[in-house]
Design an enzyme around this catalytic site. Sequence first.
Site, PDB file in Angstrom:
ATOM      1  N   HIS A  46       0.265 -10.859   2.588  1.00  0.00           N
ATOM      2  CA  HIS A  46      -0.214  -9.587   3.121  1.00  0.00           C
ATOM      3  C   HIS A  46       0.179  -9.456   4.592  1.00  0.00           C
ATOM      4  CE1 HIS A  46      -3.503  -8.861  -0.144  1.00  0.00           C
ATOM      5  NE2 HIS A  46      -2.294  -9.009  -0.646  1.00  0.00           N
ATOM      6  N   GLU A  48      -1.477  -9.113   7.379  1.00  0.00           N
ATOM      7  CA  GLU A  48      -2.189  -9.945   8.351  1.00  0.00           C
ATOM      8  C   GLU A  48      -1.588 -11.352   8.423  1.00  0.00           C
ATOM      9  OE1 GLU A  48      -5.403  -7.394   6.236  1.00  0.00           O
ATOM     10  OE2 GLU A  48      -3.389  -8.180   5.839  1.00  0.00           O
ATOM     11  N   THR A 191      14.671  19.467 -20.046  1.00  0.00           N
ATOM     12  CA  THR A 191      15.575  18.869 -19.060  1.00  0.00           C
ATOM     13  C   THR A 191      16.367  17.740 -19.687  1.00  0.00           C
ATOM     14  OG1 THR A 191      14.160  19.458 -17.190  1.00  0.00           O
ATOM     15  CG2 THR A 191      15.681  17.639 -16.847  1.00  0.00           C
TER      16      THR A 191
END
Length: 331
Positions: A46, A48, A191
């Site tokens: 992470h 930190e 589409t």
Amino acid sequence: MDPFMRRALNLAKKGYTSPNPMVGAILVRNGEIIGEGYHRRAGMPHAEIEAIEDAKKKNNKVEGSTLYVTLEPCCHYGRTPPCTDAIIRERIKRVVVGIRDPNPEVNGKGIEKLRGAGIEVVEKNYMECRRINEVYFKYMKEHIPFVMLKMAITLNGCYKTKERYISSQEALRYVHELRKRYDAVAVGANTLREDDPQLNIRFIEPEGREPYKIVFVEDTSTLPEEFKLIHDKKFIAVCQKNPRGLKAVEAKDLREALKKLAGMGITSIMLEGGQAIAQSAFDSGIIDKCLFIVSPGFSDGRQLKLKLKQKMDLKRVFKLGNDIAIECSPA
């Protein structure tokens, strides 16, 4: 916003972290940055931890410093240990938090744990810190994917022209950067039949990121065998009937489909395509944000004529090459 938090926010934007939030962190001592980091990918350290390790590599003293972090530090075990434990262990003196984590396993508990360890915590509520994690906040609070409708149109409102691309190269690269950030790209059956799209990441380096390719169709028997997407390993048909036995999510409506897709770990969907799927999405109330890329030209083609009365909140307007991008959300 504090310049250190602004720096942390800019770092956070570098990560491709789904289903985790994007987070940036800065360590500061005597007004100088001594370490910085961001969460790069789910499963990796992470922000930190990255900042702490960066400071140590530079032989900077972490103890007694101030940590600026865009999201409340986690206090539970996931793929990685709790960041609060590392902050306490390193004797960081002060933590400035950009916004609380909406995850019920954290949501104030990380702040409480740090304060319980004698660390000063300054809690902010910066909307910028929430905005970069709009997908994460939606998914955590409602347990359904965040949906963005993206459409390219001309000045006279055409979304389908003779040209393959309406948008500039800069706009195309931006859209593919978004594909890299979203868990899934979706189109309607019309589409698919008309364009046989790939919905993959081109124009930029994918770096291992590849979205799910979703097609909304009532009955999979109407999808011809030769279409590229059907043979893609990340293809999913969202349908009411699946006689073809394709990889599919069967649902009676779009809201039920979103819940089932969330159960597969899909936290965000970029909806591309034409008028029919856009109309259905608006009618179902599933759209969280719209991105309209307007090319400054006039063309013959199909004009966008949505049948709805929907007020929109303008979020931002910016240039992409020769095009104008308009971000807005249903009011």
